[in-house]
Design a protein around this motif. Structure first.
Motif, short mmCIF file in Angstrom:
data_model
loop_
_atom_site.label_atom_id
_atom_site.label_comp_id
_atom_site.label_asym_id
_atom_site.label_seq_id
_atom_site.Cartn_x
_atom_site.Cartn_y
_atom_site.Cartn_z
N GLN A 188 -5.64 2.12 -2.87
CA GLN A 188 -4.81 1.43 -1.88
C GLN A 188 -4.88 -0.08 -2.11
O GLN A 188 -5.78 -0.56 -2.79
N HIS B 173 -9.31 -10.90 -6.62
CA HIS B 173 -9.68 -10.75 -5.21
C HIS B 173 -11.18 -10.99 -5.15
O HIS B 173 -11.93 -10.45 -5.97
N PRO C 211 -13.51 -1.44 -0.89
CA PRO C 211 -12.30 -0.87 -0.30
C PRO C 211 -11.85 0.35 -1.12
O PRO C 211 -12.28 0.53 -2.27
N PRO C 212 -10.98 1.19 -0.56
CA PRO C 212 -10.46 2.33 -1.32
C PRO C 212 -9.78 1.84 -2.60
O PRO C 212 -9.04 0.86 -2.59
N GLU D 121 -19.29 -2.30 1.61
CA GLU D 121 -18.61 -1.11 1.10
C GLU D 121 -17.30 -1.50 0.44
O GLU D 121 -16.47 -2.20 1.03
N ILE E 95 -5.85 -3.75 -1.63
CA ILE E 95 -7.08 -4.37 -1.15
C ILE E 95 -6.76 -5.10 0.16
O ILE E 95 -5.76 -5.81 0.24
N PRO E 96 -7.59 -4.90 1.21
CA PRO E 96 -7.31 -5.58 2.47
C PRO E 96 -7.28 -7.10 2.29
O PRO E 96 -7.85 -7.63 1.34
N VAL F 84 -19.31 -8.15 1.40
CA VAL F 84 -18.74 -6.82 1.62
C VAL F 84 -19.77 -5.78 1.21
O VAL F 84 -20.23 -5.77 0.07
N LEU G 232 -14.56 -10.59 -2.95
CA LEU G 232 -15.17 -9.88 -1.83
C LEU G 232 -16.41 -10.66 -1.42
O LEU G 232 -17.34 -10.84 -2.22
N SER H 19 0.82 -1.20 0.00
CA SER H 19 0.00 0.00 0.00
C SER H 19 0.86 1.25 0.00
O SER H 19 0.58 2.22 -0.70
N HIS I 131 -12.15 -10.32 2.22
CA HIS I 131 -11.39 -9.84 1.06
C HIS I 131 -10.33 -10.90 0.77
O HIS I 131 -9.23 -10.85 1.32
#
Length: 144
Positions: free
Chosen positions: A89, A76, A85-86, A83, A91-92, A81, A78, A19, A97
């Motif tokens: 940045q 990835h 992710p940004p 919302e 991805i968590p 989920v 989700l 990140s 995730h």
């Protein structure tokens, strides 16, 4: 130290480092027409657990995380989920995730009975979404 905790700390550390680097390198451009989608299951489908999820990709190739190649990324998933992710940045990485940094194009999920949402988001070599983001529609499946 517990192996699972150590693995989670290493993964978190790698995501954090990625990140920080991602902010310095800018967004990876997505080719025109790039798209990611579910091959299986389909939206509204009733399934049994474990659920096999197959990913489809158009206009992009698949490369493992950490491998920087033009017009590539990795999946990835989700899970439930609400919302996103940004998009600027990494991805968590957690149970909602799920990263496929090895270049995998399918997985098997253990899901509790009930409704679940699934969405695919492609990340670049640093797990950061492309610009514009390459993501699927969110689908809903019901697990019996």
């Amino acid at each position: 130290m517990n192996t699972m905790i150590r693995t989670q700390r290493v993964t978190f550390g790698l995501i954090l480092a990625a990140s920080m680097v991602a902010g310095a390198h800018g967004a990876t451009p997505a080719p025109d027409g790039a798209a990611v989608y579910f091959v299986t299951p389909l939206d509204g489908q009733t399934v049994s657990s474990p659920v096999t999820v197959r990913f489809g990709l158009e206009g992009l190739g698949v490369a493992p995380a950490g491998v920087e190649r033009e017009k590539t990324g990795h999946h990835h998933l989700l899970v439930n989920v609400d919302e996103l992710p940004p998009m600027d940045q990494a991805i968590p990485a957690d149970e909602r995730h799920v990263h496929f940094g090895g270049g995998q194009t399918q997985t098997t999920l253990e899901l509790e009975p009930g409704e679940h949402t699934l969405q695919l988001l492609v990340g670049d070599h640093l797990h950061v979404p492309h610009e514009p983001p390459v993501m699927s529609e969110k689908i809903t499946v019901t697990v019996e």
